[in-house]
Design a protein around this motif. Structure first.
Motif, mmCIF file in Angstrom:
data_model
loop_
_atom_site.group_PDB
_atom_site.id
_atom_site.type_symbol
_atom_site.label_atom_id
_atom_site.label_comp_id
_atom_site.label_asym_id
_atom_site.label_seq_id
_atom_site.Cartn_x
_atom_site.Cartn_y
_atom_site.Cartn_z
ATOM 1 N N ARG A 200 0.822 -1.208 0.000
ATOM 2 C CA ARG A 200 0.000 0.000 0.000
ATOM 3 C C ARG A 200 0.861 1.265 0.000
ATOM 4 O O ARG A 200 0.584 2.219 -0.733
ATOM 5 C CB ARG A 200 -0.931 0.004 1.210
ATOM 6 C CG ARG A 200 -1.990 1.106 1.139
ATOM 7 C CD ARG A 200 -2.860 1.103 2.389
ATOM 8 N NE ARG A 200 -4.004 1.990 2.236
ATOM 9 C CZ ARG A 200 -3.957 3.310 2.348
ATOM 10 N NH1 ARG A 200 -2.803 3.914 2.590
ATOM 11 N NH2 ARG A 200 -5.053 4.044 2.199
ATOM 12 N N LYS A 239 -7.033 0.253 -1.626
ATOM 13 C CA LYS A 239 -7.842 -0.549 -0.705
ATOM 14 C C LYS A 239 -7.636 -2.032 -0.970
ATOM 15 O O LYS A 239 -7.500 -2.834 -0.030
ATOM 16 C CB LYS A 239 -9.318 -0.193 -0.859
ATOM 17 C CG LYS A 239 -10.227 -0.964 0.079
ATOM 18 C CD LYS A 239 -11.681 -0.540 -0.089
ATOM 19 C CE LYS A 239 -12.595 -1.340 0.843
ATOM 20 N NZ LYS A 239 -14.019 -0.935 0.669
ATOM 21 N N ALA A 240 -7.583 -2.415 -2.241
ATOM 22 C CA ALA A 240 -7.404 -3.819 -2.590
ATOM 23 C C ALA A 240 -6.057 -4.351 -2.119
ATOM 24 O O ALA A 240 -5.959 -5.474 -1.611
ATOM 25 C CB ALA A 240 -7.539 -3.996 -4.106
ATOM 26 N N VAL A 243 -6.162 -4.787 1.678
ATOM 27 C CA VAL A 243 -6.929 -5.975 2.058
ATOM 28 C C VAL A 243 -6.120 -7.234 1.785
ATOM 29 O O VAL A 243 -6.098 -8.157 2.604
ATOM 30 C CB VAL A 243 -8.269 -6.011 1.291
ATOM 31 C CG1 VAL A 243 -8.963 -7.358 1.482
ATOM 32 C CG2 VAL A 243 -9.176 -4.888 1.766
ATOM 33 N N LEU A 246 -3.556 -7.603 4.419
ATOM 34 C CA LEU A 246 -4.177 -8.042 5.670
ATOM 35 C C LEU A 246 -4.420 -9.539 5.644
ATOM 36 O O LEU A 246 -4.174 -10.246 6.628
ATOM 37 C CB LEU A 246 -5.492 -7.292 5.891
ATOM 38 C CG LEU A 246 -6.294 -7.678 7.137
ATOM 39 C CD1 LEU A 246 -5.482 -7.400 8.393
ATOM 40 C CD2 LEU A 246 -7.618 -6.926 7.171
ATOM 41 N N ASP A 247 -4.885 -10.040 4.501
ATOM 42 C CA ASP A 247 -5.123 -11.476 4.367
ATOM 43 C C ASP A 247 -3.839 -12.272 4.536
ATOM 44 O O ASP A 247 -3.849 -13.416 4.989
ATOM 45 C CB ASP A 247 -5.731 -11.786 2.998
ATOM 46 C CG ASP A 247 -7.159 -11.274 2.879
ATOM 47 O OD1 ASP A 247 -7.770 -11.015 3.947
ATOM 48 O OD2 ASP A 247 -7.653 -11.123 1.750
ATOM 49 N N PRO A 253 -5.609 -3.964 10.812
ATOM 50 C CA PRO A 253 -6.842 -3.354 10.316
ATOM 51 C C PRO A 253 -6.828 -1.831 10.405
ATOM 52 O O PRO A 253 -7.446 -1.160 9.605
ATOM 53 C CB PRO A 253 -7.922 -3.952 11.247
ATOM 54 C CG PRO A 253 -7.323 -5.255 11.706
ATOM 55 C CD PRO A 253 -5.857 -5.002 11.825
ATOM 56 N N ILE A 256 -5.783 -0.068 7.147
ATOM 57 C CA ILE A 256 -6.813 0.021 6.120
ATOM 58 C C ILE A 256 -7.779 1.139 6.436
ATOM 59 O O ILE A 256 -8.187 1.903 5.576
ATOM 60 C CB ILE A 256 -7.560 -1.331 6.005
ATOM 61 C CG1 ILE A 256 -6.590 -2.432 5.616
ATOM 62 C CG2 ILE A 256 -8.690 -1.228 4.998
ATOM 63 C CD1 ILE A 256 -7.201 -3.795 5.574
#
Length: 259
Positions: A200, A239-240, A243, A246-247, A253, A256
């Motif tokens: 990010r 954002k993608a 995420v 995060l996965d 969190p 994000i």
């Protein structure tokens, strides 16, 4: 006059009650316009959707005329491209970038890049990096390419961390640190030979980098604004990536939420 080629639909404009003017990107003839008779029919509407790959035949009496397109579908991917925000905005934003180039000016590598990216936009985590590289390619074809291969101050090719806003050339960390507040960050994934994916933070830096030079060299001199679709794509791509990170257990969190 007549020619035939594969083409990617960029957009259409209504003309009269039944026809449209289609804008396409071809490999051999660049961005090209043409009249599609009955383009608003139930048969042609699904074909004339942005992102679709078609086989097009162009006919006109003279080269400088608008001419008429006859189209046959090759790959209808528009429906798939409507499934994610990155794909929806990405198609629009790349079409806007191609409109910065002269009509009918061939850019075969941009056509090839567009075709590849459209096939991979369904993966939001990769879409941002692909789009940034497309922006760099467009800048290069407009005559404002960035040199990210070696340090402008020392000539070294390792540890390139900055880009000079004046020259558009890379600067290594050691040479650039004293002026870091005046430099643009060079994301690691854009360095020559880099084997790292965008996260990010680095993707955000990449959008700032390409946006800066597009504004300075292209949009500001022409008195036009950056396409709104770019901002929509940028937010969706960031954002993608967050995420996806995060996965993989790479971010919290809270990171994000801040985006």
């Amino acid at each position: 006059m007549q020619w035939q080629d594969h083409a990617i639909i960029l957009g259409v404009k209504r003309l009269g009650e039944t026809s449209v003017v289609a804008e396409v990107m071809t490999r051999a003839r660049g961005r090209h316009m043409g009249l599609v008779r009955s383009g608003r029919s139930r048969t042609m509407q699904p074909v004339l959707q942005a992102g679709n790959l078609v086989e097009v035949t162009w006919r006109a009496r003279l080269h400088e005329h608008l001419g008429e397109f006859r189209m046959e579908p090759v790959t209808l991917r528009a429906a798939r491209l409507m499934e994610t925000a990155t794909a929806v905005y990405g198609v629009q934003a790349m079409a806007a970038l191609l409109r910065l180039l002269p009509e009918r000016d061939p850019h075969p590598h941009l056509y090839d890049a567009l075709d590849v990216i459209l096939e991979n936009l369904q993966n939001p985590a990769d879409a941002g990096e692909l789009f940034v590289r497309f922006e760099l390619a467009v800048l290069n074809d407009l005559g404002f390419g960035l040199d990210l291969t070696e340090c402008a101050a020392t000539g070294v090719r390792e540890d390139l961390a900055f880009v000079s806003p004046k020259s558009g050339r890379a600067v290594c960390r050691a040479a650039g640190l004293p002026w870091a507040d005046k430099m643009l960050a060079l994301p690691p994934f854009l360095s020559t030979g880099a084997m790292v994916a965008a996260d990010r933070e680095s993707l955000s830096a990449a959008f700032r980098l390409t946006g800066f030079f597009l504004h300075r060299h292209v949009y500001e001199p022409r008195g036009i604004e950056i396409a709104a679709a770019r901002d929509g794509f940028m937010q969706a791509a960031l954002k993608a990536v967050a995420v996806a990170s995060l996965d993989d257990g790479m971010v919290t969190p809270g990171l994000i939420a801040k985006g």
